[in-house]
Enzyme design. Structure first.
Site, PDB file in Angstrom:
ATOM      1  N   ASP A  28      32.637  12.166 -23.724  1.00  0.00           N
ATOM      2  CA  ASP A  28      32.474  12.209 -22.146  1.00  0.00           C
ATOM      3  C   ASP A  28      33.086  13.238 -21.623  1.00  0.00           C
ATOM      4  O   ASP A  28      33.082  14.484 -22.042  1.00  0.00           O
ATOM      5  CB  ASP A  28      33.028  10.897 -21.709  1.00  0.00           C
ATOM      6  CG  ASP A  28      32.609  10.708 -20.404  1.00  0.00           C
ATOM      7  OD1 ASP A  28      31.401  10.009 -19.796  1.00  0.00           O
ATOM      8  OD2 ASP A  28      33.355  10.702 -19.281  1.00  0.00           O
TER       9      ASP A  28
ATOM     10  N   TYR B 248      33.906  15.044 -10.373  1.00  0.00           N
ATOM     11  CA  TYR B 248      32.426  15.231 -10.357  1.00  0.00           C
ATOM     12  C   TYR B 248      32.015  16.128  -9.327  1.00  0.00           C
ATOM     13  O   TYR B 248      31.009  16.825  -9.492  1.00  0.00           O
ATOM     14  CB  TYR B 248      31.667  13.710 -10.268  1.00  0.00           C
ATOM     15  CG  TYR B 248      31.711  12.937 -11.680  1.00  0.00           C
ATOM     16  CD1 TYR B 248      30.789  12.913 -12.591  1.00  0.00           C
ATOM     17  CD2 TYR B 248      33.026  12.368 -11.812  1.00  0.00           C
ATOM     18  CE1 TYR B 248      30.949  12.419 -13.770  1.00  0.00           C
ATOM     19  CE2 TYR B 248      33.167  11.491 -13.077  1.00  0.00           C
ATOM     20  CZ  TYR B 248      31.823  11.529 -13.886  1.00  0.00           C
ATOM     21  OH  TYR B 248      32.265  10.722 -14.951  1.00  0.00           O
TER      22      TYR B 248
ATOM     23  N   HIS C 117      29.002   4.408 -25.904  1.00  0.00           N
ATOM     24  CA  HIS C 117      29.930   5.494 -25.314  1.00  0.00           C
ATOM     25  C   HIS C 117      31.144   5.503 -25.395  1.00  0.00           C
ATOM     26  O   HIS C 117      31.984   6.579 -25.597  1.00  0.00           O
ATOM     27  CB  HIS C 117      29.194   5.433 -23.688  1.00  0.00           C
ATOM     28  CG  HIS C 117      29.933   6.657 -22.977  1.00  0.00           C
ATOM     29  ND1 HIS C 117      29.285   8.034 -22.943  1.00  0.00           N
ATOM     30  CD2 HIS C 117      30.749   6.800 -22.070  1.00  0.00           C
ATOM     31  CE1 HIS C 117      29.927   8.802 -22.296  1.00  0.00           C
ATOM     32  NE2 HIS C 117      30.832   8.167 -21.661  1.00  0.00           N
TER      33      HIS C 117
END
Lengths: 637, 637
Positions: free
Chosen positions: B234, B381, B438
């Site tokens: 990630d 982000y 994930h």
């Protein structure tokens, strides 16, 4: 080239032509042919099963209540809200709602917002609920006091997300003020959309904007309005637009402050192509609202994160907003800053109070908080972007309901009138405003009210004009049942009533003298005539010059030409067979027997067979030779 | 065609050719030429100003603390959490975290999660902080106990979002277990990325993944590791990948469980084209992980709402998550359900406990809650998708750091090794796992540990091999300073040391007998030779058959051909001038004098001028005639 090669290259030519025609056809379909209207179940049950067919259909009064328990709980949460991490230096609202300013809003909510007074304020209009399709639907109903000599105008006003019925509190007084010179009196209905505020949410998936449209239309009927006007923005626009599309018989006019087509392919293609020469599709002054597209798209991307998450995970994002008043305030009030003017992002307080008061904003928040409906309100996004995507399909279906848009400068999207009229076939007018954003009813209530009044006047004029028009006889080709109702002109200029052909089988064909098909067709039509005249066949030939100009001559030229070929069947005056000026008989024939890829006549020598009762029963393409019809015709002798 | 027309059509031909060559070149650049490495300031200050140059650089121990005040406040919030609206019927996790199941998780958190025990659990490894570039950066440091005879392997493990250092608690014991047969002992560093958990957040905008990479590399240096291994998934993958790209000298190997290129244009083009014939780029078994692309894209769209909102409005969405533990749990734990296996969505409990325990999951949540860092963690982000988009640029820059990927079946994205090697030039291996998602380190800790160990062994072998390679003499064309270091073969097969030409001006040219340029060039080269031999010019002609095969003959053929033309300058044996097999002299010439659009030789009769010291000083394209050089050559006499 030997003959084999010639043959091959001819075949390739035909193949390529076919592919081109087909692809042109499919592109045309993709962009321009509206999809079928999705079926809507007007009685679909959204409450818990078993369905209660005899459920209470009465209209019950409702009082907005901010209970002490709720207020105390809310105040506790506000008081004990968790300290927020300080914002990054000098970012204003560019990373979202500035936490430093949020503290000030929370202070006000906790200490200054007068719950009891605001409760009273919200109750100034009459509230009701009534059960529609299993759900209690809330609405405000404001009736005119004095209607003597005035026409009552029933208007439903539809809020958006994250708005509520509170959006319209400031507009209503302007609308309800007496308008003696206009001779109208408004009767206003403001519902909470299902899942919003005091309207119940569905218990099962599927209640999207189209299904809301059904409920709202049913609500209006329950209240007693079969014909009404609609005003809406945001989601209210979407729902209103679907009502105007699916139930045009109930809608007298549609006023939108979000005049936008989200998925009309032809309109979007048109706007995209327009970016090459903007002056072709929008005036110089308005071009910057649309172009460069990239700039507007990047604003849309920046502002659509909420939509993305609500369309995919409404339950997830809803929890924090249900549990935390600070969370709810940041999430909802941010929109009132950024969607009102993108420039507001630069300000540390988002310029929130430049256009709104905290009471206004917190009233709206309270409707979400008190009813704990933020999550249920967000589900409509998931229901919009599910597999059915009904609301996008409706966007592509035209409507004849008269429509009027008001375009505020900082609305999230802008589209020119020419694009809007791809769907709104009676798009009457746009009002262009040089300020204002997404929450126009709260930001510019007086201006909005005036615009709605103007729109209603225009809608009324529109209907008066339509009525006059519809009092005239509709065109014959729309109403005729047989060809006997038509009159045509013979090649000599005489009127010929087709009723003279009663009892005959007719072969009606468009002819031309200079076509590759001419020789074969005239020869074989003669042969058919010879063979079946006795049995009652009559051939009616209509010269037409619409295909590559292959019938250029006068009636005299044509007569000479046919005399040379010994034609004995009936010839008529030259006509158009396609287009607005097509002869009514041909309009009728095409309507009665439409072709394979569209009802227009493709070329010279299209053939229609009409039975002994005057009804067109078969249609043949130009390449079908007359003698090939013998077998089919046999059944009519 | 008259000569004017000929001229015109020739001009158009040239124009079209130029346009085609240019567009080919720009397309090539767009897809294949890596961008310049963005400049990274390795000392950028992220704390409050004024910058403290003498700030404490010590490494201080830290104890994870769940204070009673915090626990009581949290329990209060859990107890008084607001009731959630019931979910839609039978939707499982398809609308997000199911509120019914959330209640059960909240019950556990409130009543069963043993805060003090978990605090102890988290403190089982040693925690530290140290100030890097103005921010206190937290890390765990696990040192091997017994290193006698073993090679110590420093490994940094980088968590993702919404993970934390807790992700690695279950992997660490497997890694730290003695591996006598492998002769290695791990020394593990697990930081909290800036803004996450116990690491401070920047006070100003700009701290994205690339800037995190700088901080992490500085942290490793502070701890004492100039050379280390990286593991990440990630965001941890993104940061690790940037370290391996920007600081390859510090990275011995990169192990990723998110082996994905997000913005490598050529790789994405390759994958997109691959959808036409998937068998060309992936084995049959693995194709369904990638194709049909539409299916995988729609999962990505469905799962990226959080990213969209965090990239645009982190402050807005963060408030409810900071203020409400239920909100935080729904927001973060949903990912542990849906990203572990998309099939989990159908289950009412999201199959959350199928692979994880509530203690594991709540430990991770507690790190966000106790430090109140969910908002600061989400800011990365916004910093990723800002205008700089540094992290996307780094994705397009190749690295030679040996890289190893592990591919779990339900990871959000999948890319074939052939695509990954567009960036990772030393992509050594992929491990393919037929399950897992994930959060692999928590879901399959033992498998992950074994894979990391295998990867490290392979990395070590890689370096041993590289060392051997680098002990060999580097190729002459890399190190040479003048042409005098090269030896070539005369057309008669004799070795000719170019040092024999010391003191001469050299014109080195690749020739061919059947080229359109042949006649002019041989003629004019002869002329040059005649005119300047006296002054010291030597012409060295190397036949080459690499351009349209225009020098197909043997040495004898060539000798005959040149004898016919009275050539007196020096001829050599046929050589390659482009490609891996190019003659070292030519590799050297191209390196010393690279061309306008790439250093490769474009055609016959490229010309290099070498000065009297043996240094290549000029390069001329094939279309420049030898006599045109006279003027330029003049300066060397």
């Amino acid at each position: 080239m030997n003959s084999n090669e010639k043959n091959k290259s001819f075949k390739s030519f035909i193949l390529i032509t076919v592919i081109q025609v087909l692809s042109a056809y499919y592109l045309y379909r993709f962009f321009f042919i509206p999809p079928d209207m999705p079926a809507l179940d007007t009685e679909q049950w959204w409450g818990p099963y078993p369905m209660d067919l005899d459920h209470d259909k009465s209209i019950r009064p409702l009082t907005i209540e901010f209970s002490d328990v709720m207020i105390n709980d809310l105040r506790e949460r506000l008081l004990h809200r968790r300290p927020l991490q300080p914002p990054l230096e000098n970012v204003g609202f560019t990373y979202g709602f500035n936490p430093r300013y949020l503290n000030q809003v929370m202070e006000y909510w906790h200490n200054k917002y007068n719950f009891k007074e605001r409760e009273q304020f919200l109750n100034q209009y009459d509230h009701f609920v009534t059960n529609i399709q299993g759900l209690d639907i809330h609405f405000m109903h404001i009736k005119p006091k004095n209607i003597a000599g005035l026409e009552v105008v029933p208007l439903i006003m539809l809020h958006g997300w994250p708005g509520s019925f509170r959006e319209f509190y400031d507009v209503i007084p302007y609308l309800m003020a007496e308008q003696p010179e206009q001779k109208i009196a408004f009767e206003i209905i403001v519902p909470s959309l299902p899942g919003f505020g005091y309207s119940q949410a569905s218990v099962r998936p599927g209640l999207g904007p189209a299904e809301m449209a059904v409920i709202i239309n049913n609500l209006m009927k329950r209240i007693g309005h079969d014909k009404y006007y609609i005003q809406g923005g945001d989601l209210g626009h979407t729902v209103g637009s679907i009502i105007a599309t699916a139930f045009p018989e109930n809608v007298l006019g549609f006023h939108t402050n979000f005049p936008v087509l989200l998925s009309h392919r032809a309109a979007l293609l048109y706007i995209t192509c327009g970016s090459l020469i903007p002056s072709l599709i929008e005036t110089k002054e308005l071009q910057p609202r649309l172009y460069p597209l990239s700039e507007h798209w990047s604003r849309l991307i920046e502002e659509s994160g909420y939509m993305h998450i609500q369309a995919t995970k409404p339950e997830t994002v809803g929890v924090g907003l249900s549990d935390s008043p600070a969370g709810l305030a940041a999430y909802i009030l941010e929109k009132f800053s950024t969607w009102t003017n993108p420039g507001n992002k630069k300000a540390g307080d988002g310029n929130l109070l430049k256009k709104f008061s905290l009471n206004q904003l917190l009233d709206n928040l309270m409707i979400y908080w008190a009813t704990n409906t933020v999550t249920t309100s967000m589900r409509v996004y998931a229901e919009s972007f599910n597999e059915k995507q009904n609301f996008l399909i409706f966007d592509r279906i035209p409507t004849n309901v008269p429509t009027w848009g008001i375009k505020f400068k900082y609305e999230l999207m802008y589209q020119p009138d020419t694009a809007l009229s791809f769907k709104y076939k009676k798009y009457l007018q746009s009002t262009v405003v040089e300020d204002g954003g997404h929450f126009a009813a709260m930001e510019y209530p007086e201006l909005m009210a005036k615009d709605i009044i103007q729109a209603v006047i225009k809608f009324q004029k529109f209907w008066k004009f339509e009525k006059q028009e519809s009092n005239e006889t509709p065109p014959l080709h729309e109403t005729a049942r047989t060809v006997y109702e038509f009159t045509v002109k013979s090649i000599n200029g005489r009127d010929v009533k087709l009723s003279d052909y009663k009892g005959n089988v007719l072969l009606i064909v468009n002819v031309a003298s200079q076509c590759g098909l001419t020789t074969t067709n005239y020869q074989q039509l003669n042969e058919l005539h010879e063979k079946y005249h006795q049995k009652g066949l009559r051939i009616l030939a209509f010269p037409c010059n619409q295909f590559n100009g292959q019938e250029p001559g006068t009636s005299k030229d044509i007569l000479n030409f046919t005399k040379d070929r010994g034609v004995k069947f009936d010839l008529f005056e030259k006509v158009d067979v396609n287009g607005d000026n097509a002869h009514p008989l041909w309009k009728f024939l095409k309507k009665a027997q439409s072709g394979t890829i569209g009802d227009f006549i493709k070329w010279n020598f299209s053939k229609f067979v009409v039975d002994r009762n005057g009804v067109p029963v078969e249609r043949y393409a130009p390449h079908v030779n007359p003698l090939d019809l013998e077998k089919d015709l046999a059944k009519y002798w």
